[in-house]
Motif scaffolding. Structure first.
Motif, PDB file in Angstrom:
ATOM      1  N   LEU A  11      26.047  -6.888  10.375  1.00 16.44           N
ATOM      2  CA  LEU A  11      26.316  -7.527  11.669  1.00 16.44           C
ATOM      3  C   LEU A  11      27.391  -8.595  11.530  1.00 16.44           C
ATOM      4  O   LEU A  11      28.339  -8.664  12.314  1.00 16.44           O
ATOM      5  N   LEU A  12      27.262  -9.434  10.515  1.00 18.07           N
ATOM      6  CA  LEU A  12      28.260 -10.481  10.289  1.00 18.07           C
ATOM      7  C   LEU A  12      29.643  -9.889  10.035  1.00 18.07           C
ATOM      8  O   LEU A  12      30.660 -10.461  10.426  1.00 18.07           O
ATOM      9  N   ALA A  13      29.680  -8.721   9.383  1.00 18.53           N
ATOM     10  CA  ALA A  13      30.958  -8.089   9.049  1.00 18.53           C
ATOM     11  C   ALA A  13      31.585  -7.347  10.225  1.00 18.53           C
ATOM     12  O   ALA A  13      32.708  -6.861  10.109  1.00 18.53           O
ATOM     13  N   GLY A  14      30.861  -7.232  11.336  1.00 18.54           N
ATOM     14  CA  GLY A  14      31.475  -6.651  12.520  1.00 18.54           C
ATOM     15  C   GLY A  14      30.795  -5.444  13.109  1.00 18.54           C
ATOM     16  O   GLY A  14      31.273  -4.880  14.107  1.00 18.54           O
ATOM     17  N   ALA A  15      29.681  -5.003  12.526  1.00 20.39           N
ATOM     18  CA  ALA A  15      28.948  -3.883  13.114  1.00 20.39           C
ATOM     19  C   ALA A  15      28.136  -4.375  14.305  1.00 20.39           C
ATOM     20  O   ALA A  15      27.470  -5.406  14.230  1.00 20.39           O
ATOM     21  N   THR A  16      28.188  -3.628  15.384  1.00 22.07           N
ATOM     22  CA  THR A  16      27.334  -3.927  16.530  1.00 22.07           C
ATOM     23  C   THR A  16      25.958  -3.299  16.351  1.00 22.07           C
ATOM     24  O   THR A  16      24.947  -3.854  16.772  1.00 22.07           O
ATOM     25  N   LEU A  17      25.927  -2.135  15.711  1.00 20.99           N
ATOM     26  CA  LEU A  17      24.687  -1.432  15.411  1.00 20.99           C
ATOM     27  C   LEU A  17      24.682  -1.063  13.930  1.00 20.99           C
ATOM     28  O   LEU A  17      25.746  -0.877  13.318  1.00 20.99           O
ATOM     29  N   VAL A  18      23.485  -0.967  13.369  1.00 21.81           N
ATOM     30  CA  VAL A  18      23.313  -0.607  11.964  1.00 21.81           C
ATOM     31  C   VAL A  18      22.264   0.495  11.908  1.00 21.81           C
ATOM     32  O   VAL A  18      21.320   0.513  12.695  1.00 21.81           O
ATOM     33  N   GLN A  19      22.447   1.429  10.970  1.00 20.95           N
ATOM     34  CA  GLN A  19      21.496   2.529  10.818  1.00 20.95           C
ATOM     35  C   GLN A  19      21.047   2.658   9.369  1.00 20.95           C
ATOM     36  O   GLN A  19      21.745   2.226   8.445  1.00 20.95           O
ATOM     37  N   GLY A  20      19.906   3.290   9.184  1.00 21.91           N
ATOM     38  CA  GLY A  20      19.413   3.593   7.847  1.00 21.91           C
ATOM     39  C   GLY A  20      18.527   4.818   7.888  1.00 21.91           C
ATOM     40  O   GLY A  20      18.081   5.254   8.951  1.00 21.91           O
ATOM     41  N   TYR A  21      18.280   5.363   6.695  1.00 24.63           N
ATOM     42  CA  TYR A  21      17.374   6.499   6.572  1.00 24.63           C
ATOM     43  C   TYR A  21      16.773   6.553   5.166  1.00 24.63           C
ATOM     44  O   TYR A  21      15.557   6.505   4.989  1.00 24.63           O
ATOM     45  N   SER A  22      17.620   6.595   4.131  1.00 23.82           N
ATOM     46  CA  SER A  22      17.138   6.852   2.776  1.00 23.82           C
ATOM     47  C   SER A  22      16.077   5.857   2.321  1.00 23.82           C
ATOM     48  O   SER A  22      15.078   6.239   1.699  1.00 23.82           O
ATOM     49  N   ALA A  23      16.277   4.575   2.616  1.00 26.50           N
ATOM     50  CA  ALA A  23      15.329   3.564   2.145  1.00 26.50           C
ATOM     51  C   ALA A  23      13.951   3.735   2.762  1.00 26.50           C
ATOM     52  O   ALA A  23      12.948   3.280   2.185  1.00 26.50           O
ATOM     53  N   MET A  24      13.865   4.381   3.922  1.00 27.61           N
ATOM     54  CA  MET A  24      12.560   4.600   4.543  1.00 27.61           C
ATOM     55  C   MET A  24      11.665   5.450   3.650  1.00 27.61           C
ATOM     56  O   MET A  24      10.435   5.295   3.655  1.00 27.61           O
ATOM     57  N   ILE A  25      12.268   6.330   2.862  1.00 21.56           N
ATOM     58  CA  ILE A  25      11.492   7.174   1.958  1.00 21.56           C
ATOM     59  C   ILE A  25      10.774   6.313   0.931  1.00 21.56           C
ATOM     60  O   ILE A  25       9.643   6.614   0.517  1.00 21.56           O
ATOM     61  N   TYR A  26      11.402   5.204   0.530  1.00 17.64           N
ATOM     62  CA  TYR A  26      10.815   4.318  -0.471  1.00 17.64           C
ATOM     63  C   TYR A  26      10.022   3.168   0.143  1.00 17.64           C
ATOM     64  O   TYR A  26       9.160   2.586  -0.513  1.00 17.64           O
ATOM     65  N   GLU A  27      10.312   2.836   1.422  1.00 16.03           N
ATOM     66  CA  GLU A  27       9.693   1.671   2.051  1.00 16.03           C
ATOM     67  C   GLU A  27       8.565   2.012   3.018  1.00 16.03           C
ATOM     68  O   GLU A  27       7.733   1.165   3.314  1.00 16.03           O
ATOM     69  N   GLY A  28       8.562   3.211   3.570  1.00 15.60           N
ATOM     70  CA  GLY A  28       7.459   3.610   4.420  1.00 15.60           C
ATOM     71  C   GLY A  28       7.705   3.464   5.903  1.00 15.60           C
ATOM     72  O   GLY A  28       8.764   3.017   6.349  1.00 15.60           O
ATOM     73  N   PRO A  29       6.706   3.818   6.723  1.00 17.71           N
ATOM     74  CA  PRO A  29       6.891   3.932   8.174  1.00 17.71           C
ATOM     75  C   PRO A  29       7.069   2.605   8.905  1.00 17.71           C
ATOM     76  O   PRO A  29       7.517   2.614  10.057  1.00 17.71           O
ATOM     77  N   LEU A  30       6.718   1.480   8.292  1.00 17.50           N
ATOM     78  CA  LEU A  30       6.866   0.192   8.969  1.00 17.50           C
ATOM     79  C   LEU A  30       8.195  -0.487   8.641  1.00 17.50           C
ATOM     80  O   LEU A  30       8.419  -1.637   9.020  1.00 17.50           O
TER      81      LEU A  30
ATOM     82  N   MET B  74       0.823  -1.202   0.000  1.00 15.92           N
ATOM     83  CA  MET B  74       0.000   0.000   0.000  1.00 15.92           C
ATOM     84  C   MET B  74       0.866   1.265   0.000  1.00 15.92           C
ATOM     85  O   MET B  74       0.618   2.202  -0.750  1.00 15.92           O
ATOM     86  N   TYR B  75       1.900   1.286   0.867  1.00 16.32           N
ATOM     87  CA  TYR B  75       2.724   2.492   0.922  1.00 16.32           C
ATOM     88  C   TYR B  75       3.396   2.755  -0.416  1.00 16.32           C
ATOM     89  O   TYR B  75       3.465   3.906  -0.874  1.00 16.32           O
ATOM     90  N   ARG B  76       3.915   1.702  -1.068  1.00 11.67           N
ATOM     91  CA  ARG B  76       4.611   1.917  -2.334  1.00 11.67           C
ATOM     92  C   ARG B  76       3.672   2.514  -3.385  1.00 11.67           C
ATOM     93  O   ARG B  76       4.084   3.341  -4.205  1.00 11.67           O
ATOM     94  N   PHE B  77       2.432   2.100  -3.367  1.00  9.29           N
ATOM     95  CA  PHE B  77       1.445   2.667  -4.286  1.00  9.29           C
ATOM     96  C   PHE B  77       1.243   4.152  -3.977  1.00  9.29           C
ATOM     97  O   PHE B  77       1.233   4.991  -4.880  1.00  9.29           O
ATOM     98  N   VAL B  78       1.081   4.478  -2.683  1.00 13.87           N
ATOM     99  CA  VAL B  78       0.893   5.872  -2.287  1.00 13.87           C
ATOM    100  C   VAL B  78       2.114   6.705  -2.656  1.00 13.87           C
ATOM    101  O   VAL B  78       1.999   7.837  -3.151  1.00 13.87           O
ATOM    102  N   PHE B  79       3.300   6.129  -2.443  1.00 14.33           N
ATOM    103  CA  PHE B  79       4.521   6.867  -2.773  1.00 14.33           C
ATOM    104  C   PHE B  79       4.594   7.148  -4.270  1.00 14.33           C
ATOM    105  O   PHE B  79       4.849   8.278  -4.700  1.00 14.33           O
ATOM    106  N   THR B  80       4.359   6.112  -5.064  1.00 16.91           N
ATOM    107  CA  THR B  80       4.487   6.254  -6.513  1.00 16.91           C
ATOM    108  C   THR B  80       3.444   7.191  -7.097  1.00 16.91           C
ATOM    109  O   THR B  80       3.741   8.040  -7.955  1.00 16.91           O
TER     110      THR B  80
END
Length: 379
Positions: free
Chosen positions: A316-335, A1-7
């Motif tokens: 995580l496998l490569a050694g990060a204890t924490l991971v962050q994101g932002y840009s993909a949320m614009i395309y993927e939505g609030p969930l 649904m979100y992708r439809f609304v975004f597009t």
């Protein structure tokens, strides 16, 4: 649904206007206690196996919101309720500033990326401190990302960062020195070790003096040469920093832009920092180099090109204890964050893992102690 609304709807509007509308909606969620608590119960990570401890702070899940979205700390509770394991606010400067002229935010949808030249637009450290000092209705782990005020000359940069740190370090679960945005003239010059050492030492003195000793991290650019990445890693160890966040946006446009459909996006060559999928490979390269250099002596936070649970798992496998994101949320939505934590939880259960620490750095160290070997664990 979100992708439809975004597009069909959101993509037709200016991205910064959509961002401001989103922030206002999230603010309404933040000031509605009953709804906020209900959303948090439904969407926040709850699997004990996802919990991770980094630099003395307990995180309910490893995936958090990168700096850049919540510039003035007004959406902390809402984003935590939507499923992020932590929220990094900012970048915040000592003095309020409007940022660069609009337009300054651009979608590059074929590349699943974003170009921005925002320029640290924010209401200043004092305003952010007032927001962060308010009681919260839902649990939230908050990182505070600080940068240099644009009008402050390089010769006064240390004091400018110290001013922000004094206001914000006591209110932060961790503090980040941002010297890697491409949108403040001269800022990236501060990544040179001879300039970075006195800056980090001065901010660390402030962070160490807070009642709970606020952990201090530095955020670096993906465009550093490998030798410079090593030099900053060595400096972080020498100064006793708590971690490194890698990486910020890139000014490069020669990166692999898989998904562009064989032709460039309209805004691909806009001036500013590029984030999203094109940054994925370089961000992962920098993470692996840092892990090889520092091992588990520093907490590594990986950001850049993270789109789904597969990407978080790989970091995580490569050694990060924490991971962050932002840009993909614009395309993927609030969930988006909720889905990532849900899928990570399922993977851990399928493998019989009850502690995320069993996964962190598995492929980085070459260990082969879990059924299926490292290749099996990458999937």
């Amino acid at each position: 649904m979100y992708r439809f609304v975004f597009t069909q709807v959101l993509s037709r509007f200016d991205p910064e206007d959509v961002h401001h509308l989103t922030v206002r909606a999230l603010h309404l969620l933040s000031v509605t206690p009953a709804v906020k608590r209900l959303v948090h119960r439904r969407l926040a990570p709850r699997d004990p196996a996802l919990r991770v401890r980094a630099f003395g702070v307990h995180f309910p899940g490893p995936f958090g919101l990168a700096a850049g979205f919540d510039k003035d700390a007004g959406c902390v509770e809402a984003m935590s309720a939507l499923g992020f394991g932590h929220v990094e606010v900012g970048t915040i400067t000592a003095h309020a500033q409007p940022g660069n002229a609009r337009p300054r935010l651009f979608r590059v949808p074929r590349a699943r990326g974003i170009v921005n030249r925002m320029g640290f637009n924010n209401a200043g450290a004092g305003a952010a401190a007032r927001v962060l000092s308010r009681p919260r209705g839902v649990p939230a782990v908050v990182g505070v990302n600080i940068g240099k005020t644009k009008v402050v000359p390089e010769s006064e940069a240390v004091q400018d960062y110290v001013t922000s740190a004094r206001e914000l370090a006591p209110l932060a679960d961790y503090l980040v020195v941002n010297v890697s945005s491409p949108n403040t003239p001269g800022l990236r010059d501060l990544q040179a070790v001879e300039l970075l050492r006195p800056l980090l030492a001065a901010v660390k003195e402030v962070a160490d003096a807070t009642p709970r000793r606020t952990p201090l991290l530095v955020k670096i650019a993906p465009d550093l040469a490998d030798d410079d990445v090593d030099a900053i890693a060595d400096l972080a160890l020498d100064l006793g920093l708590d971690g490194i966040i890698a990486t910020n946006t890139t000014i490069r446009r020669d990166l692999d832009a898989a998904g562009r459909g064989g032709r460039p996006d309209e805004h691909w060559n806009e001036t500013g920092g590029l984030s999203g999928r094109p940054l994925k490979d370089r961000s992962l390269e920098v993470l692996r180099r840092l892990r090889a250099r520092v091992g588990d002596r520093l907490t590594l936070v990986s950001v850049g090109g993270v789109e789904d649970a597969d990407d978080v798992w790989e970091r995580l496998l490569a050694g990060a204890t924490l991971v962050q994101g932002y840009s993909a949320m614009i395309y993927e939505g609030p969930l988006w964050a909720h889905r990532i934590h849900r899928e990570l939880s399922r993977r851990l259960r399928r493998r019989g893992v009850t502690d995320l620490r069993e996964v962190i750095g598995l492929t980085a160290t070459g260990a082969d102690t879990l059924t299926g070997g490292n290749e099996g664990w990458r999937r």
